[in-house]
Design an enzyme around this catalytic site. Structure first.
Site, PDB file in Angstrom:
ATOM      1  N   ALA A 787       0.847  -1.189   0.000  1.00  0.00           N
ATOM      2  CA  ALA A 787       0.000   0.000   0.000  1.00  0.00           C
ATOM      3  C   ALA A 787       0.882   1.237   0.000  1.00  0.00           C
ATOM      4  O   ALA A 787       1.599   1.487   0.977  1.00  0.00           O
ATOM      5  CB  ALA A 787      -0.919  -0.003   1.219  1.00  0.00           C
ATOM      6  N   PRO A 788       0.887   2.051  -1.088  1.00  0.00           N
ATOM      7  CA  PRO A 788       1.745   3.231  -1.149  1.00  0.00           C
ATOM      8  C   PRO A 788       1.073   4.456  -0.542  1.00  0.00           C
ATOM      9  O   PRO A 788      -0.158   4.583  -0.553  1.00  0.00           O
ATOM     10  CB  PRO A 788       1.929   3.428  -2.658  1.00  0.00           C
ATOM     11  CG  PRO A 788       0.631   2.950  -3.241  1.00  0.00           C
ATOM     12  CD  PRO A 788       0.171   1.811  -2.352  1.00  0.00           C
ATOM     13  N   PHE A 806      -3.069   8.173  -0.477  1.00  0.00           N
ATOM     14  CA  PHE A 806      -2.939   6.811   0.053  1.00  0.00           C
ATOM     15  C   PHE A 806      -3.838   5.844  -0.711  1.00  0.00           C
ATOM     16  O   PHE A 806      -4.979   6.161  -1.044  1.00  0.00           O
ATOM     17  CB  PHE A 806      -3.309   6.817   1.539  1.00  0.00           C
ATOM     18  CG  PHE A 806      -3.463   5.447   2.152  1.00  0.00           C
ATOM     19  CD1 PHE A 806      -2.397   4.557   2.184  1.00  0.00           C
ATOM     20  CD2 PHE A 806      -4.681   5.046   2.695  1.00  0.00           C
ATOM     21  CE1 PHE A 806      -2.540   3.297   2.747  1.00  0.00           C
ATOM     22  CE2 PHE A 806      -4.823   3.795   3.265  1.00  0.00           C
ATOM     23  CZ  PHE A 806      -3.749   2.914   3.293  1.00  0.00           C
ATOM     24  N   HIS A 807      -3.311   4.642  -0.993  1.00  0.00           N
ATOM     25  CA  HIS A 807      -4.075   3.557  -1.607  1.00  0.00           C
ATOM     26  C   HIS A 807      -4.011   2.355  -0.665  1.00  0.00           C
ATOM     27  O   HIS A 807      -2.952   1.756  -0.481  1.00  0.00           O
ATOM     28  CB  HIS A 807      -3.498   3.195  -2.970  1.00  0.00           C
ATOM     29  CG  HIS A 807      -4.363   2.252  -3.763  1.00  0.00           C
ATOM     30  ND1 HIS A 807      -4.828   1.060  -3.262  1.00  0.00           N
ATOM     31  CD2 HIS A 807      -4.845   2.339  -5.033  1.00  0.00           C
ATOM     32  CE1 HIS A 807      -5.555   0.445  -4.191  1.00  0.00           C
ATOM     33  NE2 HIS A 807      -5.586   1.202  -5.268  1.00  0.00           N
ATOM     34  N   SER A 808      -5.134   1.974  -0.095  1.00  0.00           N
ATOM     35  CA  SER A 808      -5.179   0.854   0.839  1.00  0.00           C
ATOM     36  C   SER A 808      -5.109  -0.476   0.099  1.00  0.00           C
ATOM     37  O   SER A 808      -5.239  -0.545  -1.122  1.00  0.00           O
ATOM     38  CB  SER A 808      -6.470   0.920   1.664  1.00  0.00           C
ATOM     39  OG  SER A 808      -6.552  -0.173   2.545  1.00  0.00           O
TER      40      SER A 808
END
Length: 963
Positions: A787-788, A806-808
């Protein structure tokens, strides 16, 4: 003694030596620039040393443009002298043509034409200053520099046998082009990094260019003393007579050395067209090959897993069919048909159905790989011809990288391009047909009986597979390795739209080394150097990592010549068939390191780009080992044959390389960042923030979607936006970078986020406000995909505001998502500044992990807690005055809507404190649109049915809040 013709019977009234044309030109040109400098310093010193960022005393020496273009009277005096200079300038070009013209030689005419055009463009950029018309000034300046290259090279090539003139030309040409490097460096320091005093140092190099440029033309005085104007050749130099005491052979040898023997023999237009066609055909092959991954990627992307269409990655193994002798003979005898059929890959843009478009591209790749393998194998009987084919193929890769840079990392003839998004498909196809016809103009060499039976074909196949993958994955786009070493703000390494030419220069240098020093390339020393570069690129970031990238680039381009040349002499079914199979394995390998959650056995290779690099270099090492293990006498014989017979085509290939570098630098200049980034509502201290999952920039119909995204972002007046699923720097995604086009076209700063070697699907940030600092995070992901996150600090109207993108993780990995929510909550809570989260959270409102993100730990508030219809995209905030929130339908661009929110930055600490501590009831109280200021409202064009399939939806209109 020189003859004098002053008697009336001859009709001559006045005579003077031709050298006076040069001296007059030199005196007038220097007078124009130096008079403007002296007068400008005397009358307007503080004005002309001032630039957009700094003034005296940080900057204390004026640039050329500021000196000659802005003030009276220096501008007028400069223009007067330049006008007078034009006469001697044209005369100088004319005399040099008369001195060097020979019957049947094209080069003197070409040099004369370049000299005339150069003179005209000089008048253009000196009379149209940047103050008058910045765009035309830049266009004419670039044109002048472009035509200076053939003029300089031509003067060196045609220089009469005069030792002193040759020496001065070499020194001055080297000084001129050498000065460009520090000139560009200090311009970047000024323009991008805004370093005080950098523009003053840049100005010194700019003035040095003027001195060297005029000085280079002044050398003609040493040649023109053979002329006497009327005009009569009194010493015979125009007939090729040596007027020097140094033997002609010695002078000619020195001239060849000065020009690297590129101009050792005459030029012919037909030969030049042949080489240009060959290189363009190589460009077409790489264009079709690099497009295959993109059109394949469309299907697992929309299926969210393996679709079955991935099998078409094996379209490249068609050379395996050459193992059947009847079929091999058929293909070799009909290479024109094979190469023409490969162009169906360019016709694919006319096929609207994605499935059929994929199959069309796959067929083009199948025929292209078959045709090129047959061509290499057939021409292996003739070393010079084989080298020409290899150069056309490798320079075609370089041309593809140049085209992709000019089109913001998209290739204009890809099947995902069309007229609506900047494609040049029709033009590219027409040129490809002509190039293919000319490429196959000569009969095949029928190499069936020339196959090298000694040794195994396995090692050459291994080397070829590793080399193909390295070239494609790392060098098919100039920004790929730059993004490998990207580490956020402040900028501590290269950036794609400023430093990408370094990659092109390294590719060019590598090819030249491979051609002129083949023995040095196929050695363990060179392999060790290349492997060191690969390690530096893999293990380090910023400039040190990029230095490794340049070393590796040089080595890969250099070693491609001996590796392909060696493979061509073996069985093509093994070397090219197996070689492309190994290449396909590596392509899948380097996708699986990030796509491990979707493929069988993926967890075994997750996050192991280092394994991919090690495997690639070991495979290349196998190919090098096979070359080195051959008998020394046989290697030496091949090298000698190449050196003796290859000059005919090399000079044209070097010319093509030079032209491509010039074209790249022109595109580089046009793409140079302006830093003119202005928010949409500066007077209201308002900014609009958005979050969008862009689905790797492929729309529902398999077209590249950058233009459509740009239009919606611009019309929604978004100042700060987070983009997710944005890392396209892999073979399967085309080695693209959408953020370059969006940032430059919209006038925004960009943080690409974690690079392609960080094994994520990507998170990027674009901002109208300066990004002062950014940190990249990889959140805990023990089971699922990484996750970035980006944590950036922006200067928003003088207030520091933190933005998190944010990408979960996936829904299937609940523990990952819980750990990630706790990590991000602490990260957001650690910031005391006003903050915004632009995110993809994979949770329902008010439920589960949502209460970690919106909590006392994070200090963040939901932009609209009453919006129940969310699952993925969320905008959270703290310490800001939120005034509006909207959801905008995506049309067919992607699978996710664009969410946006408007915020007002507090002017005072008191306002900020109120924003932080306002109760939820007051904070979330909604008002009508007419109750908010006009500058705070969302654009009206998306109301109702909207435009182009974009409209406000879910609420049918934006929501506004009283605080």
């Amino acid at each position: 003694m020189a003859h004098k013709y002053k008697d009336k019977e001859s009709g001559v009234v006045l005579t003077f030596g031709g050298q006076w044309v040069s001296w007059t030109h030199t005196a007038l040109a220097y007078s124009a620039f130096l008079s403007a400098l002296f007068i400008g310093v005397a009358l307007h010193y503080h004005k002309i040393v001032e630039n957009e960022w700094f003034s005296y005393p940080q900057e204390w020496f004026p640039s050329v443009s500021a000196t000659i273009g802005d003030r009276y009277p220096e501008r007028s005096i400069f223009m007067l002298f330049i006008a007078i200079t034009s006469g001697p300038r044209f005369a100088l070009v004319g005399l040099f043509y008369l001195l060097t013209a020979r019957p049947g030689h094209v080069l003197p005419k070409a040099v004369a034409i370049s000299g005339v055009v150069r003179t005209l463009t000089c008048g253009g950029w000196t009379y149209i200053t940047s103050t008058d018309d910045h765009n035309w000034h830049d266009i004419l300046m670039i044109s002048y520099l472009v035509f200076t290259i053939p003029w300089t090279a031509g003067c060196l090539a045609l220089s009469p046998p005069n030792a002193k003139a040759i020496k001065y030309r070499k020194w001055l040409a080297g000084a001129f082009f050498g000065t460009l490097v520090p000139l560009i460096y200090f311009f970047i320091q000024h323009k991008v990094h805004r370093i005080p005093g950098a523009y003053t140092i840049y100005a010194f190099f700019e003035w040095a260019l003027i001195l060297f440029d005029v000085g280079f033309d002044a050398v003609t005085a040493l040649d023109f003393n053979t002329f006497e104007v009327v005009i009569r050749d009194v010493k015979g130099a125009s007939k090729g007579v040596n007027t020097s005491s140094v033997p002609t052979a010695v002078l000619e040898k020195e001239k060849e050395t000065a020009t690297a023997s590129v101009f050792a023999t005459g030029y012919h237009l037909g030969d030049a067209l042949n080489i240009a066609s060959d290189v363009y055909h190589g460009f077409v092959f790489w264009s079709i090959l690099t497009s295959l991954g993109v059109v394949i990627w469309y299907f697992p992307l929309w299926h969210m897993g393996i679709s079955g269409y991935e099998a078409l990655v094996m379209s490249t193994i068609s050379p395996a069919l050459l193992g059947m002798k009847p079929l091999r003979s058929l293909v070799i005898r009909n290479q024109r048909v094979t190469h023409l059929l490969s162009l169906t890959g360019l016709l694919a843009y006319l096929v609207t159905d994605p499935v059929y478009r994929l199959f069309t591209v796959g067929f083009g790749v199948w025929m292209g790989c078959l045709g090129w393998a047959a061509t290499f194998y057939s021409d292996s009987a003739h070393p010079a011809r084989l080298e020409a084919r290899i150069l056309a193929w490798t320079i075609g890769l370089l041309m593809s990288s140049v085209a992709k840079f000019a089109w913001y990392t998209n290739n204009p003839i890809w099947p995902i391009m069309h007229a609506e998004n900047g494609g040049w498909n029709g033009t590219g196809l027409a040129l490809a047909v002509l190039a293919a016809l000319r490429f196959t103009r000569r009969a095949s060499m029928q190499a069936d009986n020339t196959t090298d039976k000694s040794g195994s074909a396995l090692l050459p196949a291994l080397g070829l597979g590793g080399m193909l993958f390295a070239l494609h994955s790392l060098l098919s786009d100039t920004s790929t390795m730059i993004l490998w070493v990207w580490d956020g703000y402040p900028i501590r390494g290269p950036v794609s739209n400023v430093h990408a030419w370094y990659t092109i220069a390294a590719m060019t240098g590598g090819l030249l080394i491979g051609v002129y020093r083949p023995g040095a390339v196929a050695s363990w020393t060179a392999y060790g150097i290349g492997s060191t570069g690969a390690a530096m690129l893999t293990l380090y970031s910023e400039w040190f990592g990029y230095y490794g990238a340049l070393i590796l680039t040089t080595y890969l381009m250099a070693v491609s010549l001996p590796i392909i040349g060696n493979a061509a002499k073996k069985s093509p079914a093994t070397t090219f068939g197996l070689g492309f199979f190994i290449y396909n394995f590596l392509v899948l390998f380097h996708v699986w390191v990030v796509a491990y959650a979707f493929v069988p056995g993926g967890p075994l290779v997750r996050e192991h780009t280092d394994w991919v690099m090690i495997t690639t270099m070991l495979l290349i090492g196998a190919g090098v080992f096979d070359i080195i293990s051959q008998k020394p006498s046989s290697r030496k014989k091949v090298v000698e044959r190449r050196r003796a017979s290859a000059w005919g085509h090399r000079r044209y290939h070097v010319g093509v390389l030079g032209a491509l570098n010039v074209l790249f630098l022109c595109a580089n200049f046009l793409r140079f960042p302006t830093n003119d980034y202005k928010p949409y509502h500066e007077k209201d201290r308002l900014f609009t923030a958005g979050i969008w999952t862009i689905h790797f920039s492929l729309d529902n119909d398999m077209w590249s979607s950058e233009y459509r995204m740009r239009d919606l972002i611009k019309e929604m007046e978004v100042d700060v936006i987070g983009l997710l699923e944005s890392d396209l720097q892999r073979v399967i995604m085309g080695n693209r970078d959408t953020t370059q086009f969006l940032a430059e076209d919209l006038g925004m700063y960009v943080d690409y986020g974690p690079g392609p070697n960080k094994h994520t699907w990507g998170a990027a940030l674009l901002s109208k406000f300066p990004i002062l600092n950014s940190t990249h995070h990889l959140l805990p992901s023990p089971v699922g995909e990484l996750a970035p996150a980006i944590h950036a600090t922006l200067d928003v109207y003088g207030t520091l505001v933190d933005v998190f993108v944010f990408h979960s993780g996936q829904e299937e990995d609940p523990e990952d998502r819980r750990l990630q929510s706790e990590y991000l909550a602490k990260l957001m809570g650690s910031s005391p500044r006003p903050s915004v989260l632009l995110s993809y959270l994979v949770t329902r409102p008010l439920d589960g992990n949502y209460n970690n993100y919106v909590s006392d730990v994070s200090g963040m508030h939901d932009v609209d807690p009453s919006d129940w219809d969310r699952w993925c995209e969320y905008i959270l905030f703290k310490g800001l005055r939120r005034t509006g929130y909207a959801r905008v339908s995506r049309s067919t661009i992607t699978d996710t809507e664009l969410q946006v929110a408007k915020f007002v930055v507090p002017k005072t600490e008191l306002e900020g404190a109120v924003a932080r501590h306002l109760g939820a009831d007051l904070r979330n109280k909604q008002v009508q649109e007419h109750e908010v200021a006009p500058g705070w409202r969302f654009p009206a064009i998306f109301k109702g049915e909207g435009v182009r399939g974009h409209r406000y939806h879910v609420f049918d209109e934006p929501r506004y809040y009283n605080y």
